[in-house]
Enzyme design. Structure first.
Site, PDB file in Angstrom:
ATOM      1  N   LYS A  31      22.842   2.710  13.161  1.00 10.84           N
ATOM      2  CA  LYS A  31      24.017   1.853  13.338  1.00 10.84           C
ATOM      3  C   LYS A  31      23.638   0.588  14.088  1.00 10.84           C
ATOM      4  CE  LYS A  31      27.858   4.055  14.247  1.00 10.84           C
ATOM      5  NZ  LYS A  31      28.593   4.976  15.152  1.00 10.84           N
ATOM      6  N   ARG A 100      29.673   3.363  21.213  1.00 10.92           N
ATOM      7  CA  ARG A 100      29.469   4.110  19.964  1.00 10.92           C
ATOM      8  C   ARG A 100      28.100   4.759  19.909  1.00 10.92           C
ATOM      9  NH1 ARG A 100      30.220  -0.496  15.576  1.00 10.92           N
ATOM     10  NH2 ARG A 100      30.703   1.265  14.197  1.00 10.92           N
ATOM     11  N   GLY A 109      30.323  12.014  11.909  1.00 15.47           N
ATOM     12  CA  GLY A 109      31.264  12.833  12.656  1.00 15.47           C
ATOM     13  C   GLY A 109      30.638  13.801  13.643  1.00 15.47           C
ATOM     14  N   MET A 111      28.759  12.954  16.452  1.00 14.56           N
ATOM     15  CA  MET A 111      28.669  12.503  17.834  1.00 14.56           C
ATOM     16  C   MET A 111      29.868  11.637  18.185  1.00 14.56           C
ATOM     17  SD  MET A 111      24.629  12.003  18.374  1.00 14.56           S
ATOM     18  CE  MET A 111      24.574  10.650  17.239  1.00 14.56           C
ATOM     19  N   ARG A 344      25.563   0.830   6.196  1.00 15.68           N
ATOM     20  CA  ARG A 344      24.460   1.788   6.018  1.00 15.68           C
ATOM     21  C   ARG A 344      24.338   2.147   4.544  1.00 15.68           C
ATOM     22  NH1 ARG A 344      27.779   6.386   9.094  1.00 15.68           N
ATOM     23  NH2 ARG A 344      29.539   6.399   7.700  1.00 15.68           N
ATOM     24  N   HIS A 467      23.263  33.660   5.842  1.00 15.01           N
ATOM     25  CA  HIS A 467      22.146  34.268   5.122  1.00 15.01           C
ATOM     26  C   HIS A 467      22.303  34.106   3.613  1.00 15.01           C
ATOM     27  CE1 HIS A 467      20.055  37.717   3.201  1.00 15.01           C
ATOM     28  NE2 HIS A 467      19.106  37.378   4.046  1.00 15.01           N
ATOM     29  N   SER A 800      -6.768  26.805 -16.845  1.00 12.45           N
ATOM     30  CA  SER A 800      -5.331  26.713 -16.574  1.00 12.45           C
ATOM     31  C   SER A 800      -5.035  27.683 -15.439  1.00 12.45           C
ATOM     32  CB  SER A 800      -4.532  27.092 -17.822  1.00 12.45           C
ATOM     33  OG  SER A 800      -3.164  27.129 -17.498  1.00 12.45           O
ATOM     34  N   CYS A 868      -0.114  26.662 -15.250  1.00  8.54           N
ATOM     35  CA  CYS A 868       0.961  27.167 -16.098  1.00  8.54           C
ATOM     36  C   CYS A 868       1.837  28.179 -15.368  1.00  8.54           C
ATOM     37  CB  CYS A 868       0.413  27.767 -17.383  1.00  8.54           C
ATOM     38  SG  CYS A 868      -0.625  29.203 -17.103  1.00  8.54           S
ATOM     39  N   TYR A 888      -2.734  18.051 -16.120  1.00  6.57           N
ATOM     40  CA  TYR A 888      -1.318  18.244 -16.451  1.00  6.57           C
ATOM     41  C   TYR A 888      -0.744  19.401 -15.649  1.00  6.57           C
ATOM     42  CZ  TYR A 888      -2.802  22.321 -19.061  1.00  6.57           C
ATOM     43  OH  TYR A 888      -3.335  23.545 -19.377  1.00  6.57           O
TER      44      TYR A 888
HETATM   45  P1  ADP Z   1      31.221   6.900  13.415  1.00  6.70           P
HETATM   46  O1  ADP Z   1      29.742   6.887  13.597  1.00  6.70           O
HETATM   47  O2  ADP Z   1      31.822   8.241  13.604  1.00  6.70           O
HETATM   48  O3  ADP Z   1      31.656   6.177  12.187  1.00  6.70           O
HETATM   49  P2  ADP Z   1      31.822   4.516  14.900  1.00  6.70           P
HETATM   50  O4  ADP Z   1      31.035   4.252  16.117  1.00  6.70           O
HETATM   51  O5  ADP Z   1      31.414   3.779  13.688  1.00  6.70           O
HETATM   52  O6  ADP Z   1      31.815   6.077  14.652  1.00  6.70           O
HETATM   53  O7  ADP Z   1      33.327   4.198  15.270  1.00  6.70           O
HETATM   54  C1  ADP Z   1      34.464   4.930  14.957  1.00  6.70           C
HETATM   55  C2  ADP Z   1      35.534   4.001  14.407  1.00  6.70           C
HETATM   56  O8  ADP Z   1      35.876   2.984  15.344  1.00  6.70           O
HETATM   57  C3  ADP Z   1      35.108   3.288  13.156  1.00  6.70           C
HETATM   58  O9  ADP Z   1      36.199   3.219  12.273  1.00  6.70           O
HETATM   59  C4  ADP Z   1      34.756   1.908  13.639  1.00  6.70           C
HETATM   60  O10 ADP Z   1      34.889   0.949  12.655  1.00  6.70           O
HETATM   61  C5  ADP Z   1      35.722   1.702  14.790  1.00  6.70           C
HETATM   62  N1  ADP Z   1      35.157   0.810  15.797  1.00  6.70           N
HETATM   63  C6  ADP Z   1      34.029   0.997  16.502  1.00  6.70           C
HETATM   64  N2  ADP Z   1      33.779  -0.047  17.322  1.00  6.70           N
HETATM   65  C7  ADP Z   1      34.798  -0.923  17.153  1.00  6.70           C
HETATM   66  C8  ADP Z   1      35.111  -2.200  17.738  1.00  6.70           C
HETATM   67  N3  ADP Z   1      34.314  -2.776  18.630  1.00  6.70           N
HETATM   68  N4  ADP Z   1      36.216  -2.810  17.312  1.00  6.70           N
HETATM   69  C9  ADP Z   1      37.035  -2.225  16.402  1.00  6.70           C
HETATM   70  N5  ADP Z   1      36.808  -1.030  15.832  1.00  6.70           N
HETATM   71  C10 ADP Z   1      35.692  -0.371  16.201  1.00  6.70           C
HETATM   72 MG    MG Z   2      31.225   4.467  11.694  1.00  5.95          MG
END
Ligand code: ADP
Ligand code: MG
Ligand code: MG
Length: 942
Positions: A31, A100, A109, A111, A344, A467, A800, A868, A888
């Site tokens: 990020k 962030r 989702g 962290m 990304r 499992h 082979s 083979c 091959y």
């Molecule tokens: P994730 O990795 O779970 O996507 P993010 O760090 O990207 O978490 O942020 C969660 C949400 O908050 C995302 O929708 C992101 O666009 C929004 N967000 C993060 N930083 C800002 C900011 N500085 N201003 C406005 N929205 C933000």
């Molecule tokens: Mg995000």
């Protein structure tokens, strides 16, 4: 003093320190790297900075920020204040930031992120005045308290959700949008009280305390349970750590000229070239994903905010070009002004992966080689798996035969009869030749034999890492786990969901791709390759890459003169035709045993086996000859122009005889009932079978041993092969027969048998007065043959590798017993890293192969080498075959496309470096020696 903090503008410094862009991604996280890169490109990104993953790793060791980090963070805040003209904690003109998480590999989702840091009782008043928007200010503040409590202090979301729901109910509100400024203000008091009640202290009013605690929380979230579990599943190392991105807040919740959204630059499920995304007006952050209100499709933005839309399309177009890949972006519009918050590479389906790669290469955005590297062999695999007919599935759902839904643990379609334990499932599958589905609440290691024998597996408990799920994926068995609506009654042998009941033996259909279970049989279809034009194109490019001659050819005589080819194992003309349509350029293994099993032939075969004289045997075999000739004729015709390797008879003779126990029973019954008709014949047959008994048939009289004991059979086979080849040649078909002698252990065996067979070959060509190319060679499946390859190659024109037997004999495992009894335990205990019957054991079996090729080519530089065994369709094993100089790989027709891609990827991954280094490495020994060492294991993400 070490630099722990980089401003978004300091991309050059980060690159210098990290050495490469890959290094920047490790240092700043995915990020962060994206934000730096966008900043450099002039894309509107709110000012901010990143605390490095190195700081996180220090923090994890000591529990404290490393020396200097906090001061650097404070200094960076000053710079951000300057850039924005705002001040952190200043009610008159407040700066708010988000904090962030962001690791090198995205962990959606997993962290934590905290928005709106910098608000407190004073600042919220200031913000109200400044924006004349009290509703926005109080809404933002309550969000901060909530997120702060949940992510920094791990409060349950109920702590806030519950009072909020209560409040809305009291007021008679349905939607958040109905809440007024006063309502949000009220809620802030409620949230603050809840915060204090649960934690025993007040929500921090010191904004720097907020920043510090949020930073720590992000660091700590790296070691959270969810994050650890996710990394384990994705094989991401725990040592990477997460970065922390501090970003100036921009607000999508400032009114109807504001909004927030997410988008993909192309459709990630079909790969179509259309922007796909959603946005919400007057909303913040996660609102879109959380589904609080129905989001609008992105095209509507064009009407609502044309200027922002235009800029957005232009920026995302640029991003896609820059990263040369489909982007998954987050954006926010604050009072009409667009801000980009994340970009990304997008996750995508197999279908999209192929289409996108081919489209991008066609547009010149990436090279064909890059396109070939973008798609995984698994992608190709899933595109060729039998799938349920979508329409049939839809109508099943309408007709009420839908039974339950669970976790789609292993993809593919399976139809079978239900059995509730492993033994029963295996028994019905093996003895009754039924298609079975094993159903259990959950599975344990001693259930594996039942799973392997079944078409599919269904459990009512457990998740994607249970499992059952792990084993099913490993063996490629369609599997659904955790279908918790199902009640399984093991006593009564039924399972129920509400009113519908499935009894043992009933048919069900299990769709491992979607996780849906249906009662009854749903038709499946093998997806045709012809219709998948993009895949065809991609595979064609892969072949071009594989066919490129490499530097070894010029430098090391005896090395393959071309890249790795893909051949197929096919016994029947129809398989051969399929193999060709999937792109195979040879048959690497045609087994001839089944040709003896056909009903009209088996009695002749048995007569032959029971004859006491060579003459009697020859007479029976003469009757079989026309059948065999016809079999081979069809194969040669199907493979016109391509080599066809035919393996001479391999299994022990008792396999062609009736079952000993059954026969004994019959004889006893006849004796008891005093029936004499045919009793003598049966008794003789029984005696003969008893005489053939072996205590370990796998290592007994089979393969070339049998041929030496009873040469008439293979003499007939060779005559059939060459007569068919001659006939085809006369019809204008180009034949390249290769006769393969199985199970050689010593060259003396070849010395004994091969000249006899070659005499027959020459005789037939003379009789028919035709000439064509042919070869005699051997399978290498006994370690001794590999070790003495230099001698064996004196006779064999090709090798082979029969890696199934070679693995069995090198490890001393019998495959069936190993897979049933201890292989899973061995893998769980880390004694074996992978199943050696699926992926070549490079350290042992692979070494033998490498040695055999080197030694063999010393004797015969033109020695043709292939594989083979089942490994011929496994990408990791294919890479190994490339490295050791196979000509091959041969695999099942269905895996040919996968192997074509894997072969090209191996060629690209190990493409020879500069000639200079090649010469140097050759001076130290054999040219390719250096390469296998580099690639001992499949590259894992670290
Ligand atoms: P994730 O990795 O779970 O996507 P993010 O760090 O990207 O978490 O942020 C969660 C949400 O908050 C995302 O929708 C992101 O666009 C929004 N967000 C993060 N930083 C800002 C900011 N500085 N201003 C406005 N929205 C933000
Ligand atoms: Mg995000
Ligand atoms: Mg074998």
């Amino acid at each position: 003093m070490k630099k722990w903090v980089y401003l978004f503008g300091e991309v050059a410094a980060a690159e210098k320190y990290a050495g490469s862009w890959e290094g920047v991604r490790s240092l700043l996280g995915g990020k962060g790297a994206g934000l730096f890169d966008m900043t450099r490109a002039g894309v509107p990104v709110p000012p901010g900075f990143t605390v490095t993953t190195e700081a996180c790793n220090e923090f994890r060791k000591t529990g404290k920020f490393p020396a200097g980090q906090w001061d650097q963070q404070l200094a960076a805040m000053k710079k951000v204040e300057k850039a924005t003209g705002k001040k952190f904690g200043d009610p008159k003109n407040p700066l708010l930031v988000s904090c962030r998480s962001g690791a090198k590999f995205s962990m959606p989702g997993m962290m934590n992120t905290v928005l709106n840091i910098g608000l407190n009782d004073a600042v919220v008043e200031g913000l109200t005045k400044l924006t004349s928007n009290p509703r926005f200010a109080w809404d933002s503040y309550r969000r901060l308290i909530e997120m702060f409590g949940e992510t920094v202090f791990n409060l349950d979301d109920e702590v806030f959700e519950h009072p909020m729901a209560q409040y809305k109910e009291q007021k008679g509100y349905k939607l958040d949008t109905e809440m007024t400024a006063e309502d949000w203000k009220e809620l802030v008091s409620i949230f603050k009280a809840a915060f204090k009640k649960n934690l025993g202290f007040d929500f921090p009013q010191d904004v720097y305390k907020q920043l510090e605690q949020a930073t720590k929380a992000v660091f700590e979230s790296w070691m959270g349970k969810r994050a650890i579990a996710y990394r384990k599943k994705e094989e991401i190392s725990d040592d990477l750590g997460t970065a922390v991105n501090i970003v100036t807040m921009v607000f999508g919740n400032m009114g109807d000229d504001s909004g927030t959204g997410v988008a993909f630059t192309r459709n990630p499920s079909t790969g179509d070239m259309e922007m796909m995304g959603e946005y919400l007006i007057n909303a913040q952050g996660e609102d879109v994903v959380a589904g609080i209100r129905n989001a609008e499709p992105i095209v509507n933005l064009q009407k609502e905010m044309p200027k922002a839309y235009k800029e957005f399309m232009q920026i995302t177009g640029r991003l896609e070009k820059h990263y040369k890949d489909v982007q998954d972006v987050e954006f926010t519009i604050e009072r009409g002004k667009l801000w980009m918050l994340q970009t990304r590479n997008a996750k995508r389906t197999a279908k999209a992966a192929v289409k996108i790669a081919v489209d991008m290469a066609n547009k010149g955005l990436i090279t064909r080689e890059q396109a070939v590297q973008r798609v995984t062999p698994d992608n190709v695999d899933s595109l060729l798996h039998p799938q349920f007919d979508i329409e049939a599935m839809n109508s099943a759902e309408k007709n009420g035969t839908f039974f339950a839904k669970g976790v789609n643990a292993s993809p593919g379609a399976a139809v079978g009869q239900v059995y509730f334990d492993a033994d029963k499932a295996e028994q019905m599958a093996k003895e009754e030749k039924q298609d079975t589905i094993m159903v259990r609440p959950f599975t344990k290691p001693d259930d594996v034999h039942g799973m392997i024998a079944s078409q599919g597996v269904l459990t009512s408990e457990g998740g994607a890492t249970s499992h059952a799920a792990v084993v099913a994926r490993q063996f490629g068995i369609p599997c659904i786990v955790g279908a918790s609506a199902i009640k399984i009654d093991l006593e009564r042998r039924v399972m129920t969901v509400g009113e519908s009941t499935v009894k043992e033996g009933d048919w069900i259909s299990v769709d491992g791709t979607t996780g849906k279970v249906f009662i009854g049989k749903i038709p499946t279809m093998a997806p045709s390759l012809e219709e998948q034009t993009e895949l065809l194109t991609l595979l064609k490019w892969a072949d071009d890459i594989s066919a490129k001659k490499d530097v070894r050819e010029a430098r090391a005589p005896g090395y393959p003169t071309r890249g790795l080819q893909v051949w197929a194992n096919a016994d029947y003309p129809k398989d051969a035709r399929r193999a060709r349509s999937y792109g195979a350029v040879g048959i690497g293994l045609c087994r001839t045993e089944h040709m003896f099993f056909e009903p009209e032939r088996l009695p002749i075969v048995q007569d032959m086996i029971l004859s006491e004289t060579s003459q009697g045997r020859t007479e029976a075999l003469n009757k079989l000859l026309p059948y065999q000739r016809k079999d081979f004729d069809g194969l040669f015709e199907a493979m016109d122009g391509y080599p066809v390797i035919i393996r001479l008879i391999d299994p022990p003779l008792h396999e062609f005889m009736p079952d000993e126990e059954k026969l004994l029973e019959e004889v006893i019954t006849m004796r008891v009932k005093n029936e004499s008709d045919g009793l003598k014949d049966k008794e003789e047959l029984l005696a003969a079978i008893k005489g053939m008994h072996e205590s370990n048939p796998m290592m007994g009289m089979r393969g070339v041993r049998l041929s030496i004991y009873m040469p008439e059979i293979v003499e007939m086979q060779v005559r059939a092969i060459f007569e068919a080849a001659a006939d085809c040649t006369l019809r204008g078909i180009v034949v390249k027969p290769e006769v393969m002698i199985p199970l050689t252990g010593t060259v003396k065996e070849l010395e004994w048998i091969q000249p006899r067979l070659e005499r027959i070959a020459s005789a037939v060509m003379k009789e028919k007065n035709v000439k064509f190319e042919y070869k005699f060679g051997t399978m290498i499946e006994i370690p001794r043959a590999a070790v003495t390859a230099a001698e064996v190659a004196g006779h064999a024109q090709f090798f082979s590798f029969g890696t199934n037997d070679l693995t069995q004999m090198t490890y001393g495992y019998s495959r069936d017993d190993a897979e049933r009894n201890f292989l899973i335990t061995y893998q769980e205990q880390g004694i074996l890293e992978t199943n050696p019957f699926q992926t070549i054991d490079r350290g042992g079996v692979g070494k033998l192969m490498d040695w055999a090729i080197t030694e063999g080519r010393k004797t015969r530089p033109s020695l043709e080498v292939g594989i083979c065994g089942e490994h011929g369709g496994d990408p990791n094993s294919i890479e190994w075959c490339h490295l050791i100089g196979n000509n091959y790989v041969s695999c099942s027709p269905f895996r040919v496309p996968i192997a074509r891609l894997a072969a090209a990827q191996a060629a690209l991954k190990h493409r020879p470096q500069k000639q200079a280094s090649f010469v140097k490495s050759k001076a130290n020994g054999r040219a390719s020696k250096a390469t296998p060492k580099i690639a001992k294991k499949p590259a894992k993400r670290k």
